[in-house]
Scaffold this motif. Sequence first.
Motif, mmCIF file in Angstrom:
data_model
loop_
_atom_site.group_PDB
_atom_site.id
_atom_site.type_symbol
_atom_site.label_atom_id
_atom_site.label_comp_id
_atom_site.label_asym_id
_atom_site.label_seq_id
_atom_site.Cartn_x
_atom_site.Cartn_y
_atom_site.Cartn_z
ATOM 1 N N UNK A 1 -9.591 -9.490 13.868
ATOM 2 C CA UNK A 1 -10.351 -8.450 14.278
ATOM 3 C C UNK A 1 -9.662 -7.041 14.676
ATOM 4 N N UNK A 2 -7.901 -7.482 15.355
ATOM 5 C CA UNK A 2 -6.731 -6.909 15.687
ATOM 6 C C UNK A 2 -6.538 -6.332 14.284
ATOM 7 N N UNK A 3 -6.035 -7.810 13.014
ATOM 8 C CA UNK A 3 -5.451 -7.034 11.947
ATOM 9 C C UNK A 3 -5.767 -5.698 11.497
ATOM 10 N N UNK A 4 -7.281 -6.080 10.941
ATOM 11 C CA UNK A 4 -8.544 -5.295 10.591
ATOM 12 C C UNK A 4 -8.003 -3.690 11.041
ATOM 13 N N UNK A 5 -7.828 -3.531 12.912
ATOM 14 C CA UNK A 5 -7.575 -2.652 13.431
ATOM 15 C C UNK A 5 -6.470 -2.190 13.393
ATOM 16 N N UNK A 6 -5.570 -2.779 12.837
ATOM 17 C CA UNK A 6 -4.531 -1.960 12.694
ATOM 18 C C UNK A 6 -3.947 -1.781 11.388
ATOM 19 N N UNK A 7 -4.931 -1.877 10.302
ATOM 20 C CA UNK A 7 -4.708 -2.095 9.297
ATOM 21 C C UNK A 7 -5.979 -0.505 8.933
ATOM 22 N N UNK A 8 -6.740 -0.278 9.897
ATOM 23 C CA UNK A 8 -6.921 0.836 9.637
ATOM 24 C C UNK A 8 -6.718 2.488 10.076
ATOM 25 N N UNK A 9 -5.239 2.188 10.862
ATOM 26 C CA UNK A 9 -4.761 3.050 11.427
ATOM 27 C C UNK A 9 -3.934 3.285 10.082
ATOM 28 N N UNK A 10 -3.632 2.334 9.083
ATOM 29 C CA UNK A 10 -3.058 3.273 7.909
ATOM 30 C C UNK A 10 -3.376 4.002 7.184
ATOM 31 N N UNK A 11 -5.284 4.570 6.736
ATOM 32 C CA UNK A 11 -5.976 4.864 6.110
ATOM 33 C C UNK A 11 -5.353 6.026 5.988
ATOM 34 N N UNK A 12 -5.023 6.643 4.896
ATOM 35 C CA UNK A 12 -4.378 8.540 5.566
ATOM 36 C C UNK A 12 -3.536 8.299 5.399
ATOM 37 N N UNK A 13 -2.237 7.479 5.408
ATOM 38 C CA UNK A 13 -1.164 7.269 4.684
ATOM 39 C C UNK A 13 0.081 7.665 3.240
ATOM 40 N N UNK A 14 1.080 7.882 3.205
ATOM 41 C CA UNK A 14 1.036 8.078 2.084
ATOM 42 C C UNK A 14 2.340 7.018 1.940
ATOM 43 N N UNK A 15 2.385 6.099 1.024
ATOM 44 C CA UNK A 15 2.967 4.764 1.518
ATOM 45 C C UNK A 15 3.912 4.252 -0.118
ATOM 46 N N UNK A 16 5.357 4.146 0.142
ATOM 47 C CA UNK A 16 5.907 3.692 -1.271
ATOM 48 C C UNK A 16 5.499 2.241 -1.365
ATOM 49 N N UNK A 17 4.968 2.142 -2.574
ATOM 50 C CA UNK A 17 4.477 0.493 -2.854
ATOM 51 C C UNK A 17 5.572 -0.099 -3.854
ATOM 52 N N UNK A 18 6.165 -0.930 -3.709
ATOM 53 C CA UNK A 18 7.014 -1.488 -4.027
ATOM 54 C C UNK A 18 6.112 -2.510 -5.945
ATOM 55 N N UNK A 19 5.439 -2.119 -6.788
ATOM 56 C CA UNK A 19 4.720 -2.841 -7.750
ATOM 57 C C UNK A 19 5.381 -4.004 -8.265
ATOM 58 N N UNK A 20 4.815 -5.231 -7.564
ATOM 59 C CA UNK A 20 4.516 -6.673 -7.762
ATOM 60 C C UNK A 20 3.905 -7.951 -9.081
ATOM 61 N N UNK A 21 4.577 -8.614 -8.994
ATOM 62 C CA UNK A 21 4.160 -9.724 -9.536
ATOM 63 C C UNK A 21 3.214 -10.850 -8.718
ATOM 64 N N UNK A 22 2.089 -11.385 -9.870
ATOM 65 C CA UNK A 22 0.883 -12.215 -9.022
ATOM 66 C C UNK A 22 0.471 -11.667 -7.538
ATOM 67 N N UNK A 23 0.637 -10.668 -6.426
ATOM 68 C CA UNK A 23 -0.020 -10.378 -5.753
ATOM 69 C C UNK A 23 -1.380 -9.689 -5.900
ATOM 70 N N UNK A 24 -1.689 -9.483 -7.525
ATOM 71 C CA UNK A 24 -3.234 -9.933 -7.103
ATOM 72 C C UNK A 24 -4.551 -10.219 -7.662
ATOM 73 N N UNK A 25 -4.741 -10.891 -7.437
ATOM 74 C CA UNK A 25 -5.464 -12.064 -8.695
ATOM 75 C C UNK A 25 -6.864 -11.186 -9.273
ATOM 76 N N UNK A 26 -7.296 -10.445 -8.372
ATOM 77 C CA UNK A 26 -8.243 -9.046 -9.248
ATOM 78 C C UNK A 26 -7.505 -8.176 -9.941
ATOM 79 N N UNK A 27 -6.476 -7.924 -9.813
ATOM 80 C CA UNK A 27 -6.281 -6.963 -10.361
ATOM 81 C C UNK A 27 -6.915 -6.750 -12.579
#
Length: 496
Positions: A372-398
């Motif tokens: 519950x807390x993880x979801x609430x904390x992640x919802x605070x990230x919606x709308x933020x602009x982030x620099x994401x370093x692309x990675x291998x093997x992180x998204x199984x459904x990519x």
Amino acid sequence: MSAKTYEVRTYGCQMNVHDSERLSGLLEDAGYVRAPEGTGEGEADVVVFNTCAVRENADNRLYGNLGRLAPMKARRPGMQIAVGGCLAQKDRDTIVTKAPWVDVVFGTHNIGKLPVLLERARVQEEAQVEIAESLEAFPSTLPTRRESAYAAWVSISVGCNNTCTFCIVPALRGKEKDRRPGDILAEVEALVSEGVSEITLLGQNVNAYGSDIGDREAFSKLLRACGRIEGLERVRFTSPHPRDFTDDVIAAMAETPNVMPQLHMPLQSGSDTVLKAMRRSYRQERYLGIIEKVRAAIPHAAISTDIIVGFPGETEEDFEETLHVVREARFAQAFTFQYSKRPGTPAAEMDGQIPKEVVQARYERLVALQEEISWEENKKQVGRVLEVMAAEGEGRKDGATHRLSGRAPDNRLVHFTKPAEEVRPGDVVTVAVTYAAPHHLLAEGDAISVRRTRAGDAWEKRHAGPQRPAGVMLGLPAVGVPAPLPAPAGGCSAVG
């Protein structure tokens, strides 16, 4: 005559993952080549098990795997099997007694001996068991086959001086021994020159660094020195101990731009009574005080932790104290574990062992609260602009979703829409977060920008050959980079 092939199977903590990079480097330096991806079980000429003594049923798992290889080895007389790591350090001669087809047993202190022991076993046609009682050579001096072209572990110390009652690792890894700062920085600079843009400083108790060399501020100085290395974009470290977490480290994190706003700090329990029984040298107030200071200095920091449920003697009131800390700390993520006896630890002999059904019920309550807390904390990230370093093997459904995946500066996992232009692992993509789930973020719109990096160049160069090298086989699900970080073990001091 073709070169002999090898396979390394890794179980346990990030220290073991890094040791396996050394084992691979040693074998390749000795003329072996990694078995191609898709090689069947038992088809490699040398199979190395890098074991863990912390995980529940670690020994059963090892002997089960060894048992499956026995008939394959009988059909291939030249095949060799080696067992190293913490379980080998602990069980020693027992391994050869239970699995006489094993050729080599080596410990945590002498991984550099593996090629010599394999050759000696081949020539003498008998098992070689060699367990050193103290470190023979700092692992960083050994050849290394890095699993990632863009992110790397850098070990700053080995061993642990703590005496947690649930943990056997100090007995197997020895007392803390620190590397010289100059040697660490030289390794980081060499990695950056090869294209690595993210490093993770690694130690059994990483922020105790300096105790062996007599400098209480050595770790914060090391963080600041990493900040002066040109081309090094991201610095992380794992795992600190609350006892040694000092204000100068918080200041260094806040004031060094390439030190990421992320902290993994094991709690283990929120109860002062249980912490005392665990022989953890801090209490609830101290722990929450550190969290408060980190948040004040680094408002967007994502803080994660380890928690053990059902430690001997834990009452319902003790467990409620843990839930209180979880509510107060608002962790982005928690690795939660049900206590189970680890042979050789003081806690295994303690009175007040908690019934399994009670532990399970508490565990489920804790997980539900943290989700519950993880979801609430992640919802605070919606709308933020982030620099994401692309990675291998992180998204199984990519592949199915036409997305790519990577890590934000605070180490949150982000799945993002695949841009029109090429993105390689190590490249940095700027995206806007559109949706949050408990364990990941989504950025479903067009990327704001794509920055090709030297790390991406390094990945492309490594993979330009006809065949991609197979990755080290982890015994655990991956949760980060590099290669990626295994979920910490609740009883292992490599995570606190």
